[in-house]
Design an enzyme around this catalytic site. Structure first.
Site, mmCIF file in Angstrom:
data_model
loop_
_atom_site.group_PDB
_atom_site.id
_atom_site.type_symbol
_atom_site.label_atom_id
_atom_site.label_comp_id
_atom_site.label_asym_id
_atom_site.label_seq_id
_atom_site.Cartn_x
_atom_site.Cartn_y
_atom_site.Cartn_z
ATOM 1 N N ALA A 199 -22.239 -0.220 -4.588
ATOM 2 C CA ALA A 199 -23.667 -0.622 -5.135
ATOM 3 C C ALA A 199 -24.748 0.482 -4.653
ATOM 4 C CB ALA A 199 -23.576 -2.227 -4.986
ATOM 5 N N GLU A 249 0.759 -0.841 -0.019
ATOM 6 C CA GLU A 249 0.144 0.074 0.014
ATOM 7 C C GLU A 249 0.700 0.880 -0.169
ATOM 8 O OE1 GLU A 249 -3.886 1.351 -0.152
ATOM 9 O OE2 GLU A 249 -2.464 2.738 -0.342
ATOM 10 N N HIS A 270 -31.063 -9.295 23.845
ATOM 11 C CA HIS A 270 -30.098 -10.288 24.921
ATOM 12 C C HIS A 270 -29.888 -11.635 24.530
ATOM 13 C CE1 HIS A 270 -27.125 -10.821 27.660
ATOM 14 N NE2 HIS A 270 -27.791 -11.823 27.845
HETATM 15 C C1 LIG Z 1 -14.713 -7.553 -6.962
HETATM 16 C C2 LIG Z 1 -15.507 -6.161 -5.981
HETATM 17 C C3 LIG Z 1 -16.529 -6.223 -5.064
HETATM 18 C C4 LIG Z 1 -17.395 -5.320 -5.020
HETATM 19 N N1 LIG Z 1 -17.975 -5.077 -3.981
HETATM 20 C C5 LIG Z 1 -18.785 -4.593 -3.183
HETATM 21 C C6 LIG Z 1 -19.407 -4.500 -2.344
HETATM 22 O O1 LIG Z 1 -19.560 -5.968 -1.331
HETATM 23 N N2 LIG Z 1 -19.950 -3.254 -2.249
HETATM 24 C C7 LIG Z 1 -20.470 -2.641 -2.791
HETATM 25 O O2 LIG Z 1 -21.555 -1.509 -2.297
HETATM 26 N N3 LIG Z 1 -20.058 -2.613 -3.820
HETATM 27 C C8 LIG Z 1 -18.603 -3.307 -4.149
HETATM 28 N N4 LIG Z 1 -18.785 -2.717 -5.588
HETATM 29 C C9 LIG Z 1 -18.350 -1.879 -6.131
HETATM 30 C C10 LIG Z 1 -19.363 -1.917 -6.740
HETATM 31 O O3 LIG Z 1 -19.591 -3.270 -7.962
HETATM 32 C C11 LIG Z 1 -19.591 -0.968 -7.952
HETATM 33 O O4 LIG Z 1 -19.397 0.393 -6.654
HETATM 34 C C12 LIG Z 1 -21.129 -0.974 -8.557
HETATM 35 O O5 LIG Z 1 -21.175 -2.026 -9.449
HETATM 36 C C13 LIG Z 1 -21.544 0.476 -9.759
HETATM 37 O O6 LIG Z 1 -22.949 0.439 -9.753
HETATM 38 P P1 LIG Z 1 -22.717 1.143 -11.748
HETATM 39 O O7 LIG Z 1 -24.930 0.934 -11.747
HETATM 40 O O8 LIG Z 1 -22.414 2.926 -11.465
HETATM 41 O O9 LIG Z 1 -21.656 0.922 -12.550
HETATM 42 P P2 LIG Z 1 -22.085 -0.803 -12.392
HETATM 43 O O10 LIG Z 1 -22.232 -1.675 -11.920
HETATM 44 O O11 LIG Z 1 -20.221 -0.948 -13.141
HETATM 45 O O12 LIG Z 1 -21.994 -1.074 -13.722
HETATM 46 C C14 LIG Z 1 -22.335 -0.596 -15.335
HETATM 47 C C15 LIG Z 1 -22.980 -1.155 -16.953
HETATM 48 O O13 LIG Z 1 -22.951 -0.544 -17.819
HETATM 49 C C16 LIG Z 1 -22.401 -1.472 -18.923
HETATM 50 N N5 LIG Z 1 -22.191 -0.242 -20.419
HETATM 51 C C17 LIG Z 1 -21.534 0.063 -20.111
HETATM 52 N N6 LIG Z 1 -20.605 1.339 -21.030
HETATM 53 C C18 LIG Z 1 -22.293 0.601 -21.733
HETATM 54 C C19 LIG Z 1 -22.776 0.823 -23.100
HETATM 55 N N7 LIG Z 1 -21.567 1.960 -23.706
HETATM 56 N N8 LIG Z 1 -23.458 0.296 -23.639
HETATM 57 C C20 LIG Z 1 -24.268 -0.455 -23.115
HETATM 58 N N9 LIG Z 1 -23.961 -0.670 -21.189
HETATM 59 C C21 LIG Z 1 -22.297 -0.069 -21.531
HETATM 60 C C22 LIG Z 1 -21.088 -1.867 -18.779
HETATM 61 O O14 LIG Z 1 -21.694 -4.164 -18.968
HETATM 62 C C23 LIG Z 1 -22.420 -2.343 -16.781
HETATM 63 O O15 LIG Z 1 -22.910 -3.331 -16.867
HETATM 64 C C24 LIG Z 1 -17.320 -3.657 -5.914
HETATM 65 C C25 LIG Z 1 -16.949 -3.928 -7.004
HETATM 66 C C26 LIG Z 1 -15.580 -4.666 -7.367
HETATM 67 C C27 LIG Z 1 -15.104 -4.731 -8.835
#
Ligand SMILES: Cc1cc2nc3c(=O)[nH]c(=O)nc-3n(C[C@H](O)[C@H](O)[C@H](O)COP(=O)(O)OP(=O)(O)OC[C@H]3O[C@@H](n4cnc5c(N)ncnc54)[C@H](O)[C@@H]3O)c2cc1C
Length: 463
Positions: free
Chosen positions: A318, A200, A442
């Site tokens: 998420a 880190e 509890h």
């Molecule tokens: C390993 C890992 C573990 C995680 N664990 C957690 C957790 O435990 N808790 C938590 O809160 N968050 C977690 N996250 C973070 C979480 O996944 C993201 O914050 C969340 O998915 C964001 O949601 P979003 O809808 O903004 O985008 P995303 O989930 O990234 O979805 C975006 C979608 O848009 C689609 N897309 C992109 N461009 C285009 C386009 N031009 N046309 C059509 N489709 C397109 C992509 O294919 C994708 O499916 C984790 C992330 C990772 C990588």
């Protein structure tokens, strides 16, 4: 024009699919474009859900190997079937992504399959066809941040996507980045038998968390055998046969050294993903970190185009994306959607878990806010003792004058579930005394939360 919609959402992650569902619930005609073969975005396919599936499985393996014996449950001849563990993870993902497809059908959201480009305001192009919409919502999420000199091949040098799909337990896994993704995946492979070293750049793990939690976290994970190299930077990587050799330096500069690993996980953060959307051509403004700029109603610099989730500012989580999806759908339907950014929890799903909401001690000090601290350790909680899970503590921060809860931080068993009570308390503007005077079952872990609230006024009972 192929078809006209009230709302076209681009991206079916937790931000996009939830926005689409809520807009449809409110009577709008909605389409959601997704280029991946399945719905659910990063979260369901390669993020939150598969990582939690592996965390649970690896925790079970680890418990069978060591913790169960303490309870008098003697298990002999334990072996790891990694391919079954990975197959189970896929089944969990599959059930979740199919669930979103079902919800789209139930709510009459049209899934436009393919990659979207915003042809011009009001028009989205998907694989040669054009669709019109009053409102366009960008919810295209994020991708892993690259590190110059460390080239990802998803085999030896992996991002979280490859790190979730390894078909053998690494002998030595080096994780670059001590954030929540690195620690969660590091924990998975550590429990399955890998030697794990986390490198880190900063002087602490999960830098967004309260400093005291961060320190305790490092100590607890180190006891589990994880090794940490803080204030260290990775300057390059080379692959020699089956080994990756990383070059390291002290963060502030100094003598270089090398460390070798059979797998390197690059987890230094995520950045907004906007490839192929045509944002520059239509003039959607972005900030210095590439995030789409929005106002408090998620409107971008171009009328009729909005953005939510990982692609805009704020924590890349998420549930944050989901809240924004709901708020924006309500705004587009003429209602008053709103997200309280002071009450968004963050959880690291290691064991023990670490969870937080609201202000940290560091942020309060920086803002010059006078505050009181109430702390309670799980060693003094009956249920935690019964479970054999006494690591960690609850820490509450309350305004010195008004007693209003400003922040809550937990490291300990089920911290991610325990934090929910405190998120609600903060959302309702509760005081520490409100929590302290609330009856808690509890024996439960949640009594540690009550005791920490009592401790804010210096009157914890069980310590
Ligand atoms: C390993 C890992 C573990 C995680 N664990 C957690 C957790 O435990 N808790 C938590 O809160 N968050 C977690 N996250 C973070 C979480 O996944 C993201 O914050 C969340 O998915 C964001 O949601 P979003 O809808 O903004 O985008 P995303 O989930 O990234 O979805 C975006 C979608 O848009 C689609 N897309 C992109 N461009 C285009 C386009 N031009 N046309 C059509 N489709 C397109 C992509 O294919 C994708 O499916 C984790 C992330 C990772 C990588």
């Amino acid at each position: 024009m192929s078809e006209t919609f009230d709302v076209i959402v681009i991206g079916a992650g937790p931000g996009g699919y939830v926005c689409a569902l809520r807009a449809a619930q409110l009577g709008l005609k909605v389409a959601c474009v997704e280029k991946r073969a399945t719905l659910g975005g990063t979260c369901l396919n390669i993020g939150c859900i598969p990582s939690k599936a592996l965390l649970q499985s690896s925790e079970n393996f680890h418990a069978a190997q060591s913790a169960l014996a303490d309870h008098g449950v003697m298990v002999k001849g334990i072996t790891l079937d990694l391919s079954r563990m990975q197959a189970r993870k896929e089944e969990v993902v599959s059930a979740n992504v199919k669930g979103v497809e079902f919800l789209f059908k139930k709510n009459k959201v049209t899934w436009l399959k393919g990659a979207a480009r915003i042809a011009r305001p009001g028009v989205v192009a998907v694989d040669g066809a054009e669709y019109a919409a009053k409102h366009i919502v960008i919810a295209t999420g994020s991708e892993s941040v690259p590190l110059p000199g460390v080239e990802v091949d998803e085999t030896r040098i992996v991002t979280s996507t490859g790190g979730l799909a390894l078909d053998a337990v690494p002998k030595h896994l080096v994780v670059i980045g001590g954030g929540y993704i690195g620690l969660e995946l590091g924990s998975v492979w550590r429990r399955l038998g890998a030697e794990v070293t986390v490198i880190e750049f900063l002087d602490r793990l999960v830098p967004t968390m309260d400093g005291e939690i961060s320190k305790a976290f490092e100590r607890i994970l180190a006891k589990q055998g994880m090794k940490f190299r803080l204030q260290t930077k990775v300057t390059g990587a080379r692959v020699e046969k089956k080994t990756v050799i990383l070059s390291l330096e002290p963060a502030k500069g100094g003598k270089a050294e090398e460390i070798s690993a059979d797998i390197v996980l690059l987890a230094i953060g995520r950045r907004p993903y906007v490839e192929g959307l045509g944002l520059t051509e239509i003039g959607v403004a972005r900030d210095e970190r590439g995030r789409i700029k929005t106002d408090e109603h998620y409107a971008t610099s171009v009328a009729g185009i909005y953005a939510i989730g990982d692609v805009i500012a704020g924590p890349m989580l998420a549930h944050k994306a989901e809240e924004e999806g709901v708020a924006l759908a309500e705004i587009l339907a003429g209602q008053a959607g709103h997200v309280n950014y002071g009450a968004i929890p963050g959880v690291v799903y290691t064991w023990p878990e670490a969870a937080c909401v609201g202000a940290t001690e560091e942020s309060l000090r920086e803002a010059g806010t006078a505050y009181r601290v109430g702390k309670f350790p799980f060693t003094a909680n009956g249920r935690a003792r019964a479970m054999g899970e006494t690591e960690g503590f609850v820490k509450l921060l309350a305004d010195e004058k008004t007693d209003r809860l400003l922040g809550a931080h937990i490291i300990g068993p089920d911290a991610g579930t325990l934090i929910a009570e405190l998120v609600t308390a903060i959302e309702f503007g509760a005081s520490a005394e409100d929590v302290a005077r609330t009856s808690h079952a509890h024996p439960s872990l949640s009594e540690a939360v009550k005791e920490a609230a009592l401790a804010v006024a210096g009157r914890a009972l069980h310590i």
